[in-house]
Design an enzyme around this catalytic site. Sequence first.
Site, short mmCIF file in Angstrom:
data_model
loop_
_atom_site.label_atom_id
_atom_site.label_comp_id
_atom_site.label_asym_id
_atom_site.label_seq_id
_atom_site.Cartn_x
_atom_site.Cartn_y
_atom_site.Cartn_z
N ASN A 137 43.61 83.60 75.17
CA ASN A 137 43.11 84.26 76.30
C ASN A 137 41.88 83.17 77.04
OD1 ASN A 137 42.09 85.86 78.56
ND2 ASN A 137 41.14 87.33 77.11
N LYS A 161 40.63 83.58 79.37
CA LYS A 161 39.74 84.33 80.55
C LYS A 161 39.33 83.43 81.69
CE LYS A 161 37.58 86.16 76.57
NZ LYS A 161 36.63 87.01 75.85
N HIS A 207 42.58 94.38 78.72
CA HIS A 207 41.39 93.95 77.96
C HIS A 207 39.97 94.75 78.20
CE1 HIS A 207 38.51 90.84 76.65
NE2 HIS A 207 39.61 90.44 76.06
N GLU A 219 37.34 93.86 78.58
CA GLU A 219 36.34 93.24 79.82
C GLU A 219 36.86 93.89 81.12
OE1 GLU A 219 36.82 89.12 79.06
OE2 GLU A 219 35.53 89.36 77.19
N GLU A 279 41.19 95.05 69.35
CA GLU A 279 40.10 94.17 69.62
C GLU A 279 38.70 95.08 69.69
OE1 GLU A 279 40.99 90.17 71.74
OE2 GLU A 279 40.99 91.89 73.28
N GLY A 323 33.66 87.79 71.25
CA GLY A 323 32.67 86.74 71.62
C GLY A 323 31.13 86.77 71.00
N SER A 356 36.44 87.21 67.88
CA SER A 356 36.00 86.08 67.01
C SER A 356 36.78 85.55 66.01
CB SER A 356 34.37 86.68 66.51
OG SER A 356 33.63 86.87 67.36
C1 PEP Z 1 39.03 88.30 73.47
O1 PEP Z 1 38.25 88.13 74.57
O2 PEP Z 1 40.49 88.55 73.74
C2 PEP Z 1 38.70 87.64 72.26
C3 PEP Z 1 39.20 87.89 71.26
O3 PEP Z 1 37.37 86.87 72.52
P1 PEP Z 1 36.69 85.94 71.28
O4 PEP Z 1 38.18 85.41 70.39
O5 PEP Z 1 36.08 84.73 71.80
O6 PEP Z 1 35.99 86.92 70.55
#
Ligand code: PEP
Length: 251
Positions: free
Chosen positions: A9, A11, A92, A94, A163, A169, A208
Amino acid sequence: MSLPYIVGNWKMNGLRASLAEARAIDRAAARYPKVELALAPPATLISRMRDVVQTIDLGGQDCHVEESGAFTGDISAAILKDAGAEFVIVGHSERRSTYRESDETVCAKAQAALDAGLSVIVCVGETEAQRDAGDAEAVVTAQVAGSVPQGDDVAPRLTLAYEPVWAIGTGRVPSLDDVEAMHRAIRETLLKVCGDAGSNVRILYGGSVKPENAAELLGADEVGGALVGGASLTAESVIGIVEAISPAGSE
Ligand code: PEP
């Protein structure tokens, strides 16, 4: 059993120059036939990326519930498909937090994606406060029940992504026991929502994931792949993740 599915992803990252990374990821995909790779770049890059990759799936990061109309700045599943997408990510964290998207909205977006002929990745996950309060499983299973559309034809084109919001992040990841417990709870909910077909829906872990922890996280029970943010932006780290879970040339 389906192959591990690694979805990047991007973003709000990615310019035309980033197509070189996508090309390198695509070339790597051909060397790792036991892993399925996909990227969700900014919508502006989908069409150009479609022209330069052959093996990987491409998807959008969100879609509107309507197919077209007066919705300035939004993008529909039909437009994503027309640009060359095969799937779209919905729900997601976000989007759920910044745009206050409810389970009902996420479910409508997932249905719009399916109606447009796309596959859909539905994201769920608890906040740190919810986990600390002991509510993580209740929150996440309620999100699954409320965000996954009903219908016999849903499961074959559905992927779930668990997630934990506090792991996105941050460099922090849940314990393997917690990942496995949550994936089992999600599986049980999918069986209720989708019937027997829910047993084949892939459940990705996201938060992460990087080359150093990918083998352990993806080896966990019921983890069918990963949704990867930061570590999906370069071919080097995507290849590191893929190599960790399925070394090139391994049987
Ligand atoms: C995400 O935003 O879906 C995500 C998993 O980000 P990260 O891998 O950077 O934690």
